[in-house]
Scaffold this motif. Sequence first.
Motif, mmCIF file in Angstrom:
data_model
loop_
_atom_site.group_PDB
_atom_site.id
_atom_site.type_symbol
_atom_site.label_atom_id
_atom_site.label_comp_id
_atom_site.label_asym_id
_atom_site.label_seq_id
_atom_site.Cartn_x
_atom_site.Cartn_y
_atom_site.Cartn_z
ATOM 1 N N GLY A 49 0.772 -1.181 0.093
ATOM 2 C CA GLY A 49 -0.135 -0.018 -0.090
ATOM 3 C C GLY A 49 0.910 1.360 -0.052
ATOM 4 N N GLN A 50 2.172 1.135 -0.270
ATOM 5 C CA GLN A 50 3.064 2.351 -0.328
ATOM 6 C C GLN A 50 3.795 2.431 -1.533
ATOM 7 O OE1 GLN A 50 5.887 2.457 3.132
ATOM 8 N NE2 GLN A 50 7.142 3.778 2.314
ATOM 9 N N PRO A 51 3.588 3.737 -2.049
ATOM 10 C CA PRO A 51 4.414 3.987 -3.285
ATOM 11 C C PRO A 51 6.072 3.858 -3.173
ATOM 12 C CG PRO A 51 3.638 6.056 -2.379
ATOM 13 C CD PRO A 51 3.083 4.823 -1.699
ATOM 14 N N SER A 52 6.609 3.958 -4.420
ATOM 15 C CA SER A 52 7.957 3.445 -4.238
ATOM 16 C C SER A 52 8.697 4.703 -4.100
ATOM 17 C CB SER A 52 8.460 3.066 -5.661
ATOM 18 O OG SER A 52 8.331 3.694 -6.588
ATOM 19 N N GLU A 62 -12.113 -5.247 11.432
ATOM 20 C CA GLU A 62 -10.782 -6.255 11.242
ATOM 21 C C GLU A 62 -9.998 -5.594 10.091
ATOM 22 O OE1 GLU A 62 -9.667 -10.600 9.334
ATOM 23 O OE2 GLU A 62 -11.607 -10.415 10.384
ATOM 24 N N SER A 63 -8.888 -5.096 10.487
ATOM 25 C CA SER A 63 -7.852 -4.162 9.307
ATOM 26 C C SER A 63 -7.688 -4.964 8.389
ATOM 27 C CB SER A 63 -6.811 -3.883 10.141
ATOM 28 O OG SER A 63 -5.938 -3.109 9.365
ATOM 29 N N GLY A 64 -7.547 -4.574 7.281
ATOM 30 C CA GLY A 64 -6.939 -5.230 5.788
ATOM 31 C C GLY A 64 -6.446 -4.537 5.171
ATOM 32 N N LYS A 65 -6.492 -4.157 4.018
ATOM 33 C CA LYS A 65 -5.532 -3.611 3.115
ATOM 34 C C LYS A 65 -5.374 -1.885 3.473
ATOM 35 C CE LYS A 65 -8.352 -2.722 -0.790
ATOM 36 N NZ LYS A 65 -8.416 -3.052 -2.516
ATOM 37 N N GLU A 109 -8.649 0.038 4.911
ATOM 38 C CA GLU A 109 -9.769 -0.696 4.583
ATOM 39 C C GLU A 109 -9.905 -1.740 5.875
ATOM 40 O OE1 GLU A 109 -12.238 -2.064 0.888
ATOM 41 O OE2 GLU A 109 -10.496 -3.272 1.402
ATOM 42 N N TYR A 110 -11.120 -1.636 6.233
ATOM 43 C CA TYR A 110 -11.500 -2.778 7.406
ATOM 44 C C TYR A 110 -12.586 -3.647 6.973
ATOM 45 C CZ TYR A 110 -8.639 0.604 10.191
ATOM 46 O OH TYR A 110 -7.549 1.285 10.645
ATOM 47 N N LYS A 111 -12.741 -4.890 7.449
ATOM 48 C CA LYS A 111 -13.680 -5.882 7.275
ATOM 49 C C LYS A 111 -14.508 -5.591 8.386
ATOM 50 C CE LYS A 111 -14.891 -10.792 6.722
ATOM 51 N NZ LYS A 111 -14.281 -12.097 6.725
ATOM 52 N N GLY A 112 -15.934 -5.245 8.124
ATOM 53 C CA GLY A 112 -16.895 -4.963 9.191
ATOM 54 C C GLY A 112 -17.536 -3.532 8.839
ATOM 55 N N SER A 113 -18.628 -3.325 9.462
ATOM 56 C CA SER A 113 -19.545 -1.808 9.076
ATOM 57 C C SER A 113 -19.733 -1.060 10.343
ATOM 58 C CB SER A 113 -20.922 -2.488 8.687
ATOM 59 O OG SER A 113 -20.965 -3.217 7.816
ATOM 60 N N MET A 139 -17.686 -3.625 4.210
ATOM 61 C CA MET A 139 -16.316 -3.187 4.225
ATOM 62 C C MET A 139 -16.423 -1.627 4.604
ATOM 63 S SD MET A 139 -14.429 -5.859 3.747
ATOM 64 C CE MET A 139 -12.793 -5.421 3.567
ATOM 65 N N THR A 140 -15.359 -1.246 5.386
ATOM 66 C CA THR A 140 -15.311 0.060 5.699
ATOM 67 C C THR A 140 -13.944 0.519 5.564
ATOM 68 O OG1 THR A 140 -16.834 -0.059 7.833
ATOM 69 C CG2 THR A 140 -15.470 1.809 7.801
ATOM 70 N N LYS A 141 -14.104 1.895 4.894
ATOM 71 C CA LYS A 141 -12.982 2.641 4.396
ATOM 72 C C LYS A 141 -12.787 3.792 5.462
ATOM 73 C CE LYS A 141 -11.985 0.991 -0.341
ATOM 74 N NZ LYS A 141 -11.799 1.513 -1.850
ATOM 75 N N VAL A 142 -11.516 3.977 6.007
ATOM 76 C CA VAL A 142 -11.312 5.155 6.746
ATOM 77 C C VAL A 142 -10.323 6.129 5.819
ATOM 78 C CG1 VAL A 142 -10.668 6.174 8.842
ATOM 79 C CG2 VAL A 142 -12.082 3.887 9.009
ATOM 80 N N PHE A 143 -10.716 7.334 5.274
ATOM 81 C CA PHE A 143 -9.890 8.027 4.476
ATOM 82 C C PHE A 143 -9.255 9.252 5.586
ATOM 83 C CE2 PHE A 143 -12.811 6.422 1.646
ATOM 84 C CZ PHE A 143 -12.203 6.151 0.621
#
Length: 263
Positions: A56-59, A143-146, A157-161, A254-258
């Motif tokens: 998930g990190q750029p070069s 649950e933490s994902g990518k 992004e997390y698994k769960g609502s 799925m939940t995304k926290v920006f």
Amino acid sequence: MDLVRLDMEVNPTKLDYYGDMSKLQSKSTLISDCKGDDGRRALILESTIFHPQGGGQPSDTGVITVADSDFKFIVQDVRSKNGIVFHYGVVESSGGDFEILLEKGKEVVLCVDESRRVLNSRLHSAGHLLDVCIQAVGLGHLESGKGYHFPDGPYVEYKGSVPQNEVQSKAKELELEANALISKGGKVFVAVLPYEEASELCGGCLPGYIPKGSTPRIVKLGDKPGCPCGGTHVSDITEIVSMKVSQIRTKKGMTKVFYTVGA
């Protein structure tokens, strides 16, 4: 050189940034000047301080030069394949015989773009800080994902609502918790460790994708539980400066926290 053959013949690249993420200049030995799968020119080195895109990190970007010459290779992108790091870019030089300058065994000097490395490290570290804050504000069921730690729109992004009527309040709570931790500060510990020791630092268990008996690299923010990670990070939490949780979005379980970090 054919990449299939290359994968069999070349040893994995030594990742110097694993041990010292503040190091922005180093020396290495040229292994190969080749073309990647997409036809781009790539340099393969014995070791590198350039972080390849991944997790998930750029070069990193920067410059590779050859001592006592005007040869300059502008590193535009860095990727890893089967443990071999490919430094993609273009030659920028006023003259000279590239074939001689790029012979196997040549000593080269690596210089990483500092501003890009610092920003990427802050964004990546902030993503880990979010994981800590998620637990603190009563969202432990997630649950933490990518993670996507790129400047154009970082998120985890997390698994769960999260119930729609709690989205705004939880975003504010996360932001307040994150900035409180940033203000307090704390050293960021990063090390490659034996499996059992790594597991202990991560709260007593490691994710299933980490093979037992391996030596994972662990990042730990202050006194919080650690987690496996191969990216670059700040040396102290205060270097994140500040954090803004711009949006929480839940869709299909799925939940995304920006988020963004301060200048």
